[in-house]
Write an enzyme that holds these catalytic residues in place. Structure first.
Site, PDB file in Angstrom:
ATOM      1  N   ASP A  26       0.836  -1.210   0.000  1.00 33.06           N
ATOM      2  CA  ASP A  26       0.000   0.000   0.000  1.00 33.06           C
ATOM      3  C   ASP A  26       0.866   1.253   0.000  1.00 33.06           C
ATOM      4  O   ASP A  26       1.991   1.250   0.505  1.00 33.06           O
ATOM      5  CB  ASP A  26      -0.920  -0.033   1.232  1.00 33.06           C
ATOM      6  CG  ASP A  26      -2.131   0.871   1.072  1.00 33.06           C
ATOM      7  OD1 ASP A  26      -2.370   1.366  -0.053  1.00 33.06           O
ATOM      8  OD2 ASP A  26      -2.831   1.089   2.074  1.00 33.06           O
ATOM      9  N   HIS A  43       2.599   3.563  -8.924  1.00 32.33           N
ATOM     10  CA  HIS A  43       2.443   2.132  -9.204  1.00 32.33           C
ATOM     11  C   HIS A  43       3.674   1.588  -9.936  1.00 32.33           C
ATOM     12  O   HIS A  43       4.108   0.467  -9.683  1.00 32.33           O
ATOM     13  CB  HIS A  43       1.181   1.872 -10.024  1.00 32.33           C
ATOM     14  CG  HIS A  43      -0.084   2.234  -9.299  1.00 32.33           C
ATOM     15  ND1 HIS A  43      -0.333   1.832  -8.001  1.00 32.33           N
ATOM     16  CD2 HIS A  43      -1.170   2.974  -9.663  1.00 32.33           C
ATOM     17  CE1 HIS A  43      -1.515   2.303  -7.612  1.00 32.33           C
ATOM     18  NE2 HIS A  43      -2.037   3.004  -8.601  1.00 32.33           N
ATOM     19  N   LEU A 137      10.587 -20.626  -5.699  1.00 33.90           N
ATOM     20  CA  LEU A 137       9.661 -19.685  -5.058  1.00 33.90           C
ATOM     21  C   LEU A 137       8.313 -19.730  -5.770  1.00 33.90           C
ATOM     22  O   LEU A 137       8.260 -19.726  -7.000  1.00 33.90           O
ATOM     23  CB  LEU A 137      10.226 -18.255  -5.141  1.00 33.90           C
ATOM     24  CG  LEU A 137       9.307 -17.118  -4.677  1.00 33.90           C
ATOM     25  CD1 LEU A 137       9.116 -17.135  -3.162  1.00 33.90           C
ATOM     26  CD2 LEU A 137       9.847 -15.749  -5.104  1.00 33.90           C
TER      27      LEU A 137
HETATM   28  C1  IPE Z   1      -5.418  -2.851  -0.372  1.00 30.94           C
HETATM   29  O1  IPE Z   1      -5.083  -1.529  -0.487  1.00 30.94           O
HETATM   30  C2  IPE Z   1      -5.388  -3.506  -1.714  1.00 30.94           C
HETATM   31  C3  IPE Z   1      -4.062  -3.667  -2.306  1.00 30.94           C
HETATM   32  C4  IPE Z   1      -2.936  -3.384  -1.740  1.00 30.94           C
HETATM   33  C5  IPE Z   1      -4.078  -4.232  -3.626  1.00 30.94           C
HETATM   34  P1  IPE Z   1      -6.196  -0.397  -0.663  1.00 30.94           P
HETATM   35  O2  IPE Z   1      -5.475   0.880  -0.758  1.00 30.94           O
HETATM   36  O3  IPE Z   1      -7.117  -0.740  -1.770  1.00 30.94           O
HETATM   37  O4  IPE Z   1      -6.995  -0.546   0.713  1.00 30.94           O
HETATM   38  P2  IPE Z   1      -7.887   0.520   1.487  1.00 30.94           P
HETATM   39  O5  IPE Z   1      -8.866   1.073   0.516  1.00 30.94           O
HETATM   40  O6  IPE Z   1      -6.966   1.578   1.999  1.00 30.94           O
HETATM   41  O7  IPE Z   1      -8.498  -0.265   2.598  1.00 30.94           O
HETATM   42  C1  IPE Z   2      -1.495   0.208  -3.412  1.00 34.11           C
HETATM   43  O1  IPE Z   2      -1.291   1.576  -3.461  1.00 34.11           O
HETATM   44  C2  IPE Z   2      -1.636  -0.399  -4.790  1.00 34.11           C
HETATM   45  C3  IPE Z   2      -3.007  -0.777  -5.160  1.00 34.11           C
HETATM   46  C4  IPE Z   2      -4.024  -0.808  -4.364  1.00 34.11           C
HETATM   47  C5  IPE Z   2      -3.211  -1.184  -6.543  1.00 34.11           C
HETATM   48  P1  IPE Z   2      -2.499   2.572  -3.447  1.00 34.11           P
HETATM   49  O2  IPE Z   2      -2.873   2.888  -4.860  1.00 34.11           O
HETATM   50  O3  IPE Z   2      -3.619   2.069  -2.621  1.00 34.11           O
HETATM   51  O4  IPE Z   2      -1.832   3.848  -2.767  1.00 34.11           O
HETATM   52  P2  IPE Z   2      -2.502   4.866  -1.757  1.00 34.11           P
HETATM   53  O5  IPE Z   2      -3.124   4.071  -0.655  1.00 34.11           O
HETATM   54  O6  IPE Z   2      -3.526   5.639  -2.521  1.00 34.11           O
HETATM   55  O7  IPE Z   2      -1.372   5.717  -1.288  1.00 34.11           O
HETATM   56 MG    MG Z   3      -4.138   2.321  -0.672  1.00 33.08          MG
END
Ligand code: IPE
Ligand code: IPE
Ligand code: MG
Length: 264
Positions: A26, A43, A137
């Site tokens: 995240d 990303h 892995l």
């Molecule tokens: C969880 O992260 C999903 C992934 C890392 C793919 P999100 O950013 O979607 O989760 P929330 O919305 O903060 O709970």
């Molecule tokens: C996690 O990073 C990746 C995915 C959920 C695809 P986020 O896109 O959720 O990044 P934040 O939480 O907005 O910083």
């Molecule tokens: Mg996120």
């Protein structure tokens, strides 16, 4: 400790490394935002972290790595972010194919890929097939994954198997955990030992609720694109210091308790 990865990884190897490491990756968006970039740049930088962590797992001889890449709830995001994410996945799969083969990494998917763009589905299927014999892995990519969806899917699979067996009495009897678990996406994987979530969020966001039943949880404020070998070292180092009891008692606690009774 000196946290250069050539010095720290041998230290970790002496202890028990997780059999199954899982990461809720995240903070890509926030990383980009802080740099004044578009979320997709975050990303992209996150994909480099994926590279680093895979290499580290191979180094440390961690046999299973699950990465939460796209949740069943992530479809709520703007279309342009979603399609950029799948474009990035396609690019990554093409670019990393040789690396997977060379390092004996097999790809596995947890999640319903039916809803994915056709090109991603095709690339995923092809990569899974061609890496199936690799043993070092297991890279379990969780794409369009959600625990609740998975549980419903598993129930359906279990019921269908029972119906196919044709034993009326068996159809409505309570399954054992083992019989049920086989039907999860992760049916062939061990439970999660260590679950890491980056970017300061302390929630599971529908990730592997059952497989994490006895996982050690590790939260860090570090954003996913900044997560490197050093951060992984901290997580595994802490994991190795935790006492896992699985509901039981440790040997020393039992012994000291017995001694108390004798002295009374
Ligand atoms: C969880 O992260 C999903 C992934 C890392 C793919 P999100 O950013 O979607 O989760 P929330 O919305 O903060 O709970
Ligand atoms: C996690 O990073 C990746 C995915 C959920 C695809 P986020 O896109 O959720 O990044 P934040 O939480 O907005 O910083
Ligand atoms: Mg996120």
């Amino acid at each position: 400790v000196d946290t250069d990865k050539d010095t720290i990884f041998p230290l970790l190897k002496k202890g028990q490394v997780p059999r199954h490491l899982a990461v809720i990756m995240d903070g890509n968006g926030r990383w980009a935002n802080r740099k004044g970039l578009h979320r997709i740049e975050g990303h992209k930088a996150g994909a480099d972290s994926v590279d680093r962590i895979i290499r580290a797992c191979v180094n440390l001889e961690i046999p299973v790595l699950s990465l939460y890449a796209f949740s069943t709830e992530n479809w709520k995001r703007p279309d342009r972010e979603i399609s950029a994410l799948f474009d990035l996945l396609n690019y990554y799969l093409k670019k990393k194919f040789k690396t997977l083969i060379k390092n004996e990494i097999s790809l596995k998917i947890s999640g319903d890929i039916a809803r994915l763009p056709p090109r991603s589905r095709e690339l995923l299927k092809n990569t899974i097939e061609k890496t199936a014999n690799s043993k070092k892995l297991i890279l379990n990519l969780c794409i369009n994954y959600g625990s609740r969806d998975e549980i419903l899917m598993a129930i359906e699979k279990l019921v269908k198997k029972r119906i196919a067996m044709g034993d009326i009495k068996k159809i409505s009897s309570q399954p054992t955990w083992q019989e049920f678990e086989e039907n999860l996406y992760t049916g062939d994987l061990p439970d999660i030992d260590l679950l890491i979530r980056t970017a300061g969020e302390k929630r599971l966001s529908n990730f592997m609720l059952l497989q994490s039943a006895y996982a050690e949880l590790y939260f860090t404020d570090v954003l996913w694109p900044d997560f490197d070998e050093k951060e992984l070292f901290h997580a595994i180092d802490e994991f190795q210091k935790r006492v896992r009891k699985f509901g039981g008692l440790t040997e020393d606690v039992v012994k000291s308790d017995v001694l108390k009774n004798i002295n009374e």
